[in-house]
Each structure stands twice: as C-alpha cells, then as structure tokens.
Design a protein around this motif. Structure first.
Motif, mmCIF file in Angstrom:
data_model
loop_
_atom_site.group_PDB
_atom_site.id
_atom_site.type_symbol
_atom_site.label_atom_id
_atom_site.label_comp_id
_atom_site.label_asym_id
_atom_site.label_seq_id
_atom_site.Cartn_x
_atom_site.Cartn_y
_atom_site.Cartn_z
ATOM 1 N N PHE A 16 31.593 40.961 36.850
ATOM 2 C CA PHE A 16 31.378 40.988 38.298
ATOM 3 C C PHE A 16 32.107 39.851 39.153
ATOM 4 C CE2 PHE A 16 29.036 39.880 42.418
ATOM 5 C CZ PHE A 16 28.988 41.011 43.047
ATOM 6 N N GLY A 17 32.200 38.356 38.434
ATOM 7 C CA GLY A 17 32.804 37.476 39.245
ATOM 8 C C GLY A 17 34.354 37.717 38.986
ATOM 9 N N PRO A 22 36.653 40.604 43.221
ATOM 10 C CA PRO A 22 37.872 40.479 44.201
ATOM 11 C C PRO A 22 38.223 41.743 44.652
ATOM 12 C CG PRO A 22 38.229 39.333 42.116
ATOM 13 C CD PRO A 22 37.076 39.842 42.133
ATOM 14 N N ALA A 23 37.889 43.174 43.932
ATOM 15 C CA ALA A 23 38.104 44.426 44.218
ATOM 16 C C ALA A 23 37.486 44.610 45.426
ATOM 17 C CB ALA A 23 37.947 45.380 43.085
ATOM 18 N N VAL A 27 37.861 46.095 49.006
ATOM 19 C CA VAL A 27 37.308 47.256 49.741
ATOM 20 C C VAL A 27 36.586 46.808 50.950
ATOM 21 C CG1 VAL A 27 35.317 48.845 49.485
ATOM 22 C CG2 VAL A 27 36.879 48.245 47.609
ATOM 23 N N LEU A 28 35.943 45.670 51.041
ATOM 24 C CA LEU A 28 35.175 45.345 52.274
ATOM 25 C C LEU A 28 36.212 44.819 53.260
ATOM 26 C CD1 LEU A 28 32.457 43.184 50.736
ATOM 27 C CD2 LEU A 28 32.310 45.182 51.819
ATOM 28 N N LYS A 29 37.497 44.238 52.957
ATOM 29 C CA LYS A 29 38.289 44.059 54.076
ATOM 30 C C LYS A 29 38.972 45.434 54.660
ATOM 31 C CE LYS A 29 40.225 39.746 52.121
ATOM 32 N NZ LYS A 29 41.330 38.966 51.585
#
Length: 166
Positions: A16-17, A22-23, A27-29
């Motif tokens: 996860f870290g 980062p992926a 996605v959030l961006k």
C-alpha cells in the motif's frame, strides 16, 4: 487483498505504501480534475440557463405589453365603431322626440346598430307620412269649412230669418 487475507499485514502495508498509494493519488488527482471540469461545465450550464430564463422573462414581458397595446387599440376601434352609430341613433330619437322629423340618416352597416338606424329611418319616414296625411286632412277640413262658410252666407230678411228658408 490477498495479503490481508493471508495475515501478511506487513507485506500489505508495504504494498500500500509503495505501489498502491501513488497510484491512488493519481486516481484521486484524476477524479479531482474531472470534478473541477464538471463543476465548470455545470456552472456554465447554470449560467446559460439563467440567461435563457432572463431572456424568456424579458420576451414574455414585452409580448404581454404588445398584446395589451393591441387589445387596447382593438377595444378602442370597436368602441368607436359602435359608439358612432349609437350616437347618431340617439340624435335622431332626440330630434323626433323634440318634434323634428326632418332628420336624414345614412345607414352604412348591416350589424345591430345599422339595423337600429334603419328602424329609426323607417320610423321617421312613417312619422313624416302620418304628419303629411294629417296636414292634408287638416287642409281639406279647412277648405271644406271655408266652402261651407261661403255657401251659408245668405242675406237676412227683415224679420231676421234667412230669405230662402222656411
């Protein structure tokens, strides 16, 4: 998910870290960019709708004013077209009531007011005919009275009687 199920929490946290976070950020961006773009589009659509609403209100207001003006003009024209013949009919009726039967009327329409004027014209003509007949009869009575008066003038005798009468 498989790491968590196999109770490999440390491996899951590292995954996860290092790889997933980062992926997920990307996605959030991308989601934030989509939300920002959709917000701009929604704001533009709202602004366009508000402008169309304002235009519609102005157009309907102008149409309402024009309609009121046209209706007012039509009402004035109708009022004038009814008032003029009725005023003429009233003038004729007043003249006849005052004894003047010499009024001449021109009937132009065939509507109710035109028919009223025609009836007044016929009434006036009939009254003129009746008055003419009464005058002729009165003149005939006057002539007959004068003729009788001339015919009855006989000289009086000494005794106060007429000479040809017994």
């Amino acid at each position: 998910m498989g790491l968590r199920i196999g109770h490999r929490f440390d491996d899951a946290a590292e995954f996860f870290g290092t790889k997933s976070r980062p992926a997920m950020g990307e996605v959030l961006k991308a989601i934030d960019a989509i939300i920002a773009r959709e917000s701009l589009v929604a704001n533009q659509v709202a602004a366009d709708a508000k402008e169309k609403y304002r235009f519609s209100v102005r157009a309907l207001t102008a149409l309402g004013i024009v309609t009121m003006l046209v209706c007012t003009m039509v009402a004035l024209i109708i009022t004038k077209s009814v008032k003029k013949p009725l005023t003429e009919a009233l003038a004729i009726a007043d003249a006849v009531a005052a004894g003047d039967i010499s009024a001449e009327v021109k009937v132009l329409g065939t509507d109710e007011t035109g028919r009223l004027l025609e009836a007044l014209v016929r009434m006036n003509e009939k009254l003129t005919s009746i008055v003419s007949q009464v005058r002729d009869s009165a003149n005939a009575v006057t002539r007959a009275s004068r003729a009788l008066a001339k015919g009855n003038r006989m000289p009086f005798g000494a005794n106060g009687t007429t000479s040809g009468l017994s």
